[in-house]
Design a protein around this motif. Structure first.
Motif, mmCIF file in Angstrom:
data_model
loop_
_atom_site.group_PDB
_atom_site.id
_atom_site.type_symbol
_atom_site.label_atom_id
_atom_site.label_comp_id
_atom_site.label_asym_id
_atom_site.label_seq_id
_atom_site.Cartn_x
_atom_site.Cartn_y
_atom_site.Cartn_z
ATOM 1 N N THR A 159 0.837 -1.207 0.000
ATOM 2 C CA THR A 159 0.000 0.000 0.000
ATOM 3 C C THR A 159 0.869 1.252 0.000
ATOM 4 O O THR A 159 0.593 2.223 -0.715
ATOM 5 C CB THR A 159 -0.948 0.000 1.210
ATOM 6 N N TYR A 162 2.207 1.698 -3.455
ATOM 7 C CA TYR A 162 1.199 2.240 -4.382
ATOM 8 C C TYR A 162 1.103 3.751 -4.247
ATOM 9 O O TYR A 162 1.082 4.479 -5.252
ATOM 10 C CB TYR A 162 -0.159 1.602 -4.104
ATOM 11 N N HIS A 163 1.052 4.241 -3.032
ATOM 12 C CA HIS A 163 0.907 5.680 -2.822
ATOM 13 C C HIS A 163 2.168 6.448 -3.212
ATOM 14 O O HIS A 163 2.083 7.622 -3.602
ATOM 15 C CB HIS A 163 0.530 5.965 -1.376
ATOM 16 N N ALA A 232 -4.073 -3.222 -2.197
ATOM 17 C CA ALA A 232 -3.148 -2.098 -2.020
ATOM 18 C C ALA A 232 -3.484 -0.936 -2.949
ATOM 19 O O ALA A 232 -3.000 0.178 -2.730
ATOM 20 C CB ALA A 232 -1.715 -2.557 -2.260
ATOM 21 N N GLY A 233 -4.290 -1.212 -3.986
ATOM 22 C CA GLY A 233 -4.667 -0.150 -4.916
ATOM 23 C C GLY A 233 -4.368 -0.448 -6.360
ATOM 24 O O GLY A 233 -4.879 0.229 -7.262
#
Length: 254
Positions: A159, A162-163, A232-233
């Motif tokens: 996660t 991803y960000h 996680a996206g």
């Protein structure tokens, strides 16, 4: 990377309670161990700069006005992924951040990469990858690292990745996997041991390393990796390489 000492870590019987660790002994023979233990490893490394060239968009601006792309190599070990990238990118094209929790690994990686690519911007950090705060980047490489993290920390790391990725960036995740079907999994594992036998490992060495890695290296199924990446996206993921029980996934940030 340069040649290393031959892997003889498991040529003598070990105490059954002994556990694998990335210490000085492993560092000394790690390239040979990986070459003889991970099918397709060389091909995966060779593709990294090709994939990076497609997705590194040189968004960052240095004090000198140069446009560079930031890359994270998480669980860098001896820096093989960073080495592969530095070999194909000019010194002013990439900023590479190589992170590993093992100080002996980081020390050796820094020595080797500084010797071969002294002009490249490669920063080394000895740290737990789950504790690092990432800056915006175009590419994150997690090669054979997630499997050594506790399962309950894996989603948290992905996660964060991803960000950190900029739009259009990618995550490359390479892992040893297992199958839910026990019969098929047993067949594939035995073929993997055949691969190791063909590379000169004895039955004692195969058994010794298997025992040392028990509860240290914890694999997931490919589907588990996909499910976790989506949580996680990452909505777009693709297995771009697979050889026996080793798989590499590319996950896209829209």
């Amino acid at each position: 990377m340069p040649n290393a000492k031959h892997d003889t870590l498991f040529t003598t019987p070990l105490d059954k309670s002994a556990r694998f660790s990335f210490d000085e002994e492993v560092v000394a023979c790690f390239p040979d161990m990986i070459r003889r233990s991970v099918p397709g490893y060389g091909q995966m490394l060779a593709m990294l700069p090709i994939l990076a060239r497609r997705h590194c968009l040189f968004r960052q601006t240095t004090a000198q006005g140069n446009k560079v792309s930031r890359v994270y190599d998480l669980g860098t070990s001896l820096g093989a992924a960073s080495f592969a990238l530095a070999d194909k990118f000019a010194a002013d094209e990439l900023e590479i951040v190589a992170i590993d929790i093992s100080q002996p690994m980081i020390d050796k990686a820094k020595t080797v990469l500084s010797e071969h690519y002294p002009q490249h911007n490669i920063r080394f950090e000895c740290a737990d990858v789950c504790q690092v705060e990432f800056a915006e980047c175009d590419l994150i490489i997690i090669n054979l690292t997630l499997q050594f993290l506790p399962p309950n920390r894996r989603l948290e790391l992905l996660t964060k990745c991803y960000h950190a990725l900029a739009s259009g960036g990618i995550l490359i995740l390479t892992e040893k996997t297992h199958l839910d079907d026990e019969q098929y999994d047993a067949w594939r594992v035995e073929r993997y041991y055949d691969f190791k036998r063909a590379n000169g490992y004895s039955e004692m060495e195969i058994s010794g390393k298997r025992n040392a890695l028990e509860n240290v290296l914890i694999t997931d199924t490919l589907q588990t990796h996909y499910d976790r990446l989506q949580q996680a996206g990452f909505q777009r993921c693709l297995t771009w390489f697979m050889f026996l029980n080793f798989a590499s996934i590319v996950a896209f940030k829209p």
